[in-house]
Every structure is written in structure tokens, then in C-alpha cells.
Design an enzyme around this catalytic site. Structure first.
Site, short mmCIF file in Angstrom:
data_model
loop_
_atom_site.label_atom_id
_atom_site.label_comp_id
_atom_site.label_asym_id
_atom_site.label_seq_id
_atom_site.Cartn_x
_atom_site.Cartn_y
_atom_site.Cartn_z
CB THR A 43 -0.93 0.03 1.23
OG1 THR A 43 -1.60 1.29 1.30
CG2 THR A 43 -0.14 -0.16 2.52
CE1 TYR A 61 -3.94 -1.61 4.55
CE2 TYR A 61 -3.81 0.72 3.99
CZ TYR A 61 -3.91 -0.59 3.60
OH TYR A 61 -3.96 -0.91 2.27
#
Length: 341
Positions: free
Chosen positions: A124, A148
Site C-alpha cells: 500500500t 494499517y
């Protein structure tokens, strides 16, 4: 001399989810044999094409993984499964470290034990955190600002450490990897068969589409005082079909003998939240109802990909690099979903 593929089976974790199901579609069109491993936490069985083998379970279950690799003899894994809500990760970090990090390490260990050759990892752009660079390169410093991003960064580092260890040891792990750092994925398949259907998704274009169909009553804009052209955050939106194709090209890259590496996966152009709002209003002729709220703690100001590396090393040519086209496909999909729900 071209590489002759002898084993075209690919295990796709999270293959029933939004991105995973589009990748399965691309694998089929490229004459691979996808095998979906999904626990259906957020995926949908209807998103998997008829005839594709489906195994229900967790990629963190070593016994199940042993069974899968022994029976399929798959030599490639696309690891797409994972939690992706940055805001949720701030209030529930353990959920993200357990699923995104711990389960990934279990999967990687099983891959090594069963002589899997190629591993494509869903990473990501959240790894970059609040970068001061207008456009980020893979080797820029990254300081993720939420669990995250950190949970994904840990897996990247583990893969890199394995690569280093195998190159300096007589006993090689034989696991080659590509980590694709996704930027903001949006849109739906041109086939009209699949699109974003995960409940509670907070991604901007999905929310705009839900306001369009009446599923939500307004779009909340978090932060209008960022140091950007209009005060709202800027993101690099990439169509899900182009992202899926990047996975196919990543595998082809490894099959040609490409070295394990990390690649940004975005278009290299940024659009603000208000750009998306204005584009929606231009497409539909409708005024979008919005509310302006304070910034959220886990949101960076701007994240745009430098995609030089992936375009130079892979045969990746994108087809949908157009905000209007991305938004139209998302709106069409949402309209279709609203008729059957």
C-alpha cells in the site's frame, strides 16, 4: 528465448474481494488457473467466476495451507487478503497486525516450505505516511502514520530480509517476490460482472457512488485546510482493472528472471477530493451534497506515485487513466447494485 510456463496454477488469497475478484478475472483471461482462498470476511461468493476452485478458510491457517499446496502444487501466490481501513486500524491495531502481518508471515513460511516460486504481495501507498514529497518513489523514506501502513511495511521488510538471506546462504528459499504498493483503487470491471461491493467501504469514489444512488445522504470531506490547491487531500486514483493487469505483469516479470523488488502502482497524477466532486457534477449534472469536517488523524495530505520503475521494468500499459472514466464505471456499477439490493 521465451519462458515456458509449466505450472499455471495461482493461489489468490482474498480472491472473492473487490481487488482479488478482478485479479481472478485477469488471470483467467491470461490463461492461468486461479485457486481462490478466502474466508469471506468481506468477499462475495458470487464475485468468483463459475468453474474457479474456491477454498474457504484463512491464509493464516498452516494446516489448511499445507493441504492446499500439497494438493495443487501451485508455484505462485497472489496475496491480496487483508484489512484496509486506515481509520479502523488506529482504534483497533491488533486486528491489523494479526491479519495483515501475522497471517502473512504464516503464509510466506508455508510458501517456502512447499517450494512456491513466486509471491505477489498486495502492499500500500500508506507505507509512505505524511510524505513531504509531491510524488513518491519506492526508495523514498517512509514513515507510515497508521497501523494499517505499518502492518504492510512489516511484511515488505520480511520479504526483503528473506531475499537477502537467500542470496547470502547456500540454502536458498527460492521465493521470488514483487510487492505492489497500491495507490487509491477505484472503478469497476468493464465486464459489468464485478465491482466494489464490500459493506462499509470508506474510499472516496465508492462513497460518491453511494451518495449518487441514495445509499448515503452526503459525502463527508475530512479536512479543507490542507496545503493543496483547494484545501482538500490529494490522491492518485487507479482503475482496478489496470491494477489487476499489473499483477499479471508482475508474475511475467518474475518468470522472465526479474529480481525481487517493490513497485509503486499508480498513474502518477493526483486529484483532490474536490476534483472528484466537480468531476461527478460534470458527469451527472447533479449537485453532490457534501459536509465539511475536521481532518482525520490517519490521513496524509497528498500521495502520488512515481511509476517510472514499474513502467520501465514491466510490460504494464494502463488503459483507464482518466478520472471521468474511473468515476463513470463506479457509478454504473453502483446503479446496477442498487437495483438488485
Amino acid at each position: 528465448m521465451s519462458y515456458e510456463r509449466k505450472n499455471r496454477k495461482v493461489v489468490v488469497t482474498g480472491g472473492a474481494g473487490y481487488i482479488g475478484s478482478h485479479i481472478v478475472e485477469e488471470l483467467l483471461s491470461s490463461n492461468y488457473t486461479p485457486i481462490v482462498l478466502d474466508n469471506f470476511y468481506s468477499g462475495n461468493k458470487w464475485a468468483i467466476p463459475e468453474g474457479v476452485e474456491v477454498i474457504e478458510g484463512s491464509c493464516g491457517d498452516p494446516i489448511l495451507l499445507e493441504k492446499i499446496f500439497n494438493e495443487t502444487q501451485a508455484e505462485t501466490v497472489f496475496h491480496i487478503a487483508g484489512h484496509i481501513d486506515a481509520q479502523e486500524s488506529v482504534v483497533n491495531p491488533l486486528k491489523y497486525y494479526n491479519n495483515n502481518t501475522k497471517n502473512s508471515l504464516t503464509l510466506i513460511q508455508s510458501c517456502i516450505e512447499h517450494n512456491v516460486k513466486n509471491f505477489i504481495f498486495s502492499s500500500t501507498a500508506a507505507i509512505y505516511g505524511s510524505t513531504t514529497e509531491p510524488i513518491v518513489k519506492e526508495n523514498d523514506e517512509h514513515y507510515p502514520i497508521n497501523p494499517y501502513g505499518r502492518s504492510k511495511k512489516m511484511v515488505e521488510e520480511f520479504l526483503e530480509d528473506l531475499c537477502t538471506a537467500s542470496s547470502s546462504s547456500e540454502k536458498s528459499t527460492h521465493l521470488n517476490f514483487v510487492a505492489l504498493r497500491y495507490f487509491n483503487v477505484a472503478g469497476a470491471s468493464p465486464s459489468g460482472r464485478i465491482g466494489q461491493a464490500t459493506p462499509g467501504v470508506k474510499s472516496l469514489i465508492k462513497v460518491v457512488a453511494e451518495v449518487h444512488t441514495g445509499k448515503r445522504d452526503r459525502l463527508s470531506i475530512y479536512g479543507t485546510d490542507y496545503p493543496t490547491k483547494d484545501g482538500t487531500g490529494v490522491r492518485d486514483f487507479i482503475h482496478v482493472s489496470d491494477l489487476s493487469q499489473a499483477h499479471i505483469e508482475s508474475l511475467a516479470y518474475l518468470e522472465r528472471g526479474g529480481k525481487s523488488d517493490v513497485f509503486n502502482c499508480g498513474y502518477g497524477s493526483g486529484f483532490s477530493v474536490l476534483d472528484v466532486v466537480n468531476t461527478y457534477e460534470k458527469i451527472t449534472g447533479n449537485k453532490l451534497k457534501i459536509e465539511k469536517l475536521p481532518r482525520r488523524p490517519a490521513d496524509p495530505v497528498s500521495v502520488i506515485a512515481d511509476n517510472t520503475k514499474i513502467t520501465q521494468h514491466m510490460n504494464w500499459s494502463y488503459k483507464y487513466n482518466d478520472l471521468e472514466q474511473i468515476l463513470k464505471s463506479a457509478l454504473t456499477w453502483e446503479e446496477q447494485m442498487s437495483k438488485i439490493q
